[in-house]
Write a protein that holds these residues in place. Structure first.
Motif, PDB file in Angstrom:
ATOM      1  N   PRO A  34       0.841  -1.199   0.000  1.00 29.12           N
ATOM      2  CA  PRO A  34       0.000   0.000   0.000  1.00 29.12           C
ATOM      3  C   PRO A  34       0.879   1.251   0.000  1.00 29.12           C
ATOM      4  O   PRO A  34       2.038   1.208   0.427  1.00 29.12           O
ATOM      5  N   ASP A  72       2.244   4.551   1.384  1.00 27.66           N
ATOM      6  CA  ASP A  72       2.406   5.130   2.718  1.00 27.66           C
ATOM      7  C   ASP A  72       2.184   6.633   2.741  1.00 27.66           C
ATOM      8  O   ASP A  72       1.678   7.177   3.717  1.00 27.66           O
ATOM      9  N   ASP A  77      -7.627   1.609   1.652  1.00 26.70           N
ATOM     10  CA  ASP A  77      -7.338   1.045   2.970  1.00 26.70           C
ATOM     11  C   ASP A  77      -6.005   0.309   2.915  1.00 26.70           C
ATOM     12  O   ASP A  77      -5.861  -0.605   2.103  1.00 26.70           O
ATOM     13  N   PRO A  78      -5.044   0.704   3.701  1.00 24.19           N
ATOM     14  CA  PRO A  78      -5.050   1.800   4.660  1.00 24.19           C
ATOM     15  C   PRO A  78      -4.901   3.153   3.964  1.00 24.19           C
ATOM     16  O   PRO A  78      -4.305   3.244   2.892  1.00 24.19           O
ATOM     17  N   VAL A  79      -5.438   4.182   4.598  1.00 26.20           N
ATOM     18  CA  VAL A  79      -5.372   5.526   4.039  1.00 26.20           C
ATOM     19  C   VAL A  79      -3.943   6.051   4.198  1.00 26.20           C
ATOM     20  O   VAL A  79      -3.402   6.061   5.300  1.00 26.20           O
ATOM     21  N   ARG A 128       4.466   8.400  10.654  1.00 28.74           N
ATOM     22  CA  ARG A 128       3.629   7.242  10.341  1.00 28.74           C
ATOM     23  C   ARG A 128       3.847   6.195  11.354  1.00 28.74           C
ATOM     24  O   ARG A 128       4.087   5.490  11.948  1.00 28.74           O
TER      25      ARG A 128
END
Length: 145
Positions: free
Chosen positions: A50, A52, A97-99, A145
């Motif tokens: 995903p 980041d 997802d995840p944002v 993060r």
């Protein structure tokens, strides 16, 4: 680590993208339209991590075939937000997802548009920013993060 830069003038971010690739081993994509950003956000390639962090300009075009990427919302957006693609991208992030974190790299100083960016934006870097300023902002965002 995977990062996405969205800027219709990719020379603005290419040096920072290259530094992040070389120094951190990050997967960094640079796209020039919302259409391309949406495709990257929803990349279903097996093994694709995903995203980041998205670093985006606010004044970016939707793209040529944005009806395919954005579906039925595209007609409304095309009429009202043709050159404010960053706002469309904000809407799209709610569907991921995840944002990912969002860093605004924009010349926009309109208080109303800045307010629309909302709390999702971890920082705003005025454009044009020197390479070291943008790089520092990206690294700070990643540490959060």
């Amino acid at each position: 680590m995977r990062l996405l830069f969205v800027d219709d003038d990719p020379e603005n971010v290419e040096i920072v993208a290259r530094i992040l690739r070389d120094a951190l081993g990050a997967v960094v994509e640079v796209v020039t339209t919302v259409e391309e950003a949406v495709a990257a956000l929803h990349d279903a390639t097996p093994g694709a991590a995903p995203i980041d962090l998205v670093v985006t300009d606010l004044f970016i075009p939707l793209g040529h075939e944005h009806g395919g990427a954005l579906g039925p919302r595209a007609r409304r957006y095309a009429e009202q937000l043709e050159h404010l693609g960053g706002l469309v991208l904000l809407d799209e992030l709610d569907r991921v997802d995840p944002v990912p974190l969002l860093l605004a790299h924009t010349a926009c100083s309109d208080p109303i548009l800045i307010k629309l960016l909302g709390e999702r934006v971890v920082a705003r870097v005025p454009k044009p920013a020197p390479t070291e300023v943008l790089l520092d902002a990206v690294l700070r965002a990643l540490r959060e993060r």
